[in-house]
Design an enzyme around this catalytic site. Sequence first.
Site, PDB file in Angstrom:
ATOM      1  N   THR A  36       0.845  -1.197   0.000  1.00 21.25           N
ATOM      2  CA  THR A  36       0.000   0.000   0.000  1.00 21.25           C
ATOM      3  C   THR A  36       0.883   1.251   0.000  1.00 21.25           C
ATOM      4  OG1 THR A  36      -1.414  -1.325   1.461  1.00 21.25           O
ATOM      5  CG2 THR A  36      -2.112   0.932   1.005  1.00 21.25           C
ATOM      6  N   LYS A 102       1.742  -3.578  12.917  1.00 23.80           N
ATOM      7  CA  LYS A 102       2.562  -3.377  11.736  1.00 23.80           C
ATOM      8  C   LYS A 102       3.762  -4.322  11.780  1.00 23.80           C
ATOM      9  CE  LYS A 102       3.667   0.575  10.137  1.00 23.80           C
ATOM     10  NZ  LYS A 102       3.510  -0.021   8.790  1.00 23.80           N
ATOM     11  N   GLU A 111       9.869   1.967  10.820  1.00 18.46           N
ATOM     12  CA  GLU A 111       8.523   2.549  10.684  1.00 18.46           C
ATOM     13  C   GLU A 111       8.084   3.220  11.981  1.00 18.46           C
ATOM     14  OE1 GLU A 111       6.589  -0.428   7.321  1.00 18.46           O
ATOM     15  OE2 GLU A 111       6.399  -0.957   9.412  1.00 18.46           O
ATOM     16  N   LYS A 129      -8.366  -4.503   6.520  1.00 21.00           N
ATOM     17  CA  LYS A 129      -7.413  -4.388   7.633  1.00 21.00           C
ATOM     18  C   LYS A 129      -8.085  -3.928   8.931  1.00 21.00           C
ATOM     19  CE  LYS A 129      -3.712  -5.129   4.983  1.00 21.00           C
ATOM     20  NZ  LYS A 129      -2.830  -4.080   4.534  1.00 21.00           N
TER      21      LYS A 129
END
Length: 262
Positions: A36, A102, A111, A129
Site C-alpha cells: 500500500t 505493523k 517505521e 485491515k
Amino acid sequence: MAGELSPIDKAKFVAAKRAVDFVEDGMKVGLGTGSTAAWMVRCLGELVRDHGLRISGVPTSSRTADLARQVGIKIISLDEAKWLDLTIDGADEFDRDLNLIKGGGGALLQEKIVATASDQMIVIADVAKEVAQLGAFPLPVEVIPFGWQTTKALIEETLGSMDVLGHGTTLRMNGDRPFVTDEANYIVDLHLHRIGNARQLSLVLNQIPGVVENGLFIDICDTVVIGHGDGRVQVRDASSGAVEETRIEFAASDNLFADLGE
Ligand code: 5RP
C-alpha cells in the site's frame, strides 16, 4: 492498467491516492513500507515529476528508498530531517482507536521510529485491515540475533501472564534462513489471535532483553484512510472520530499501474 487490478489493489491504490492530498509543498514526509505504501510513493513521485511538488522523503526501509529514488523523490535521512511533518504508511491491522499491528513487511523498527518522529501519522489501508480487536494478524517482534532462541523462550514465558488467546511463536524465515531486517535483526511472529490489552503487551514485550521493538503502534496513528475496491475512500480521524467519504475514479491511462515492484 487500473482495469486489470484486483479489488484489493484498487482499494490500496485509492487509499494511497487520497492520502497524498495531505502532503504540502516543502514538507518532510516519512515514507512507509509495503504494497500500500508503494502505491503512495508512486503517487507522490507523480506529483513531484508532473506537478512540481517539492518534498523530502525519509524512507522506512531499503525497499522504499529504492522505489522513492526511482520515482524521483528526494531522499534524506531521519538525522538530516530531525523531525517530520507527516508519515504515510500501511498497516496489517487497525482497530477503532486507530491502534495498529505493523511489521508484516519486516520494517516495523524504522517505521515506528519515523512515525513517532512525525507531527502526524496517516495510515493507508484497504478495508479488510479493520478489526474489532487486534491480534488475528501475527504480531511481529524484532529481536537481535544474539541469543534469539533465549529471547524467544522469554517472550513465550511472558505471554503466559498476558491477556492474549494464543501463545505460539515462530521465527520468520526467508527460504531456509532467518529473515533479516534492514537493521540486521530477526523477527519473531507471535500468534496471539486476540490481544486483550495491547498497550500493556507492548510495554512488557519491550522490557525483555534482546527485544528491539514490537509491531504494536499505540496512540501513534492520527488518521486512517480506508480504501474500497469500488473506489470509495473514507478518511477517519482518531481524535474527533469524524469520517469523510469520497470516491476516486480510476484513470485507465495512469502509468502508475505499470510494473509495481511489490
Ligand atoms: C511493513 C508494514 C506494512 O505497512 C504492512 O505489512 C502492510 O503491508 P501491505 O500494505 O503490503 O498490506 O508494516 O513492515
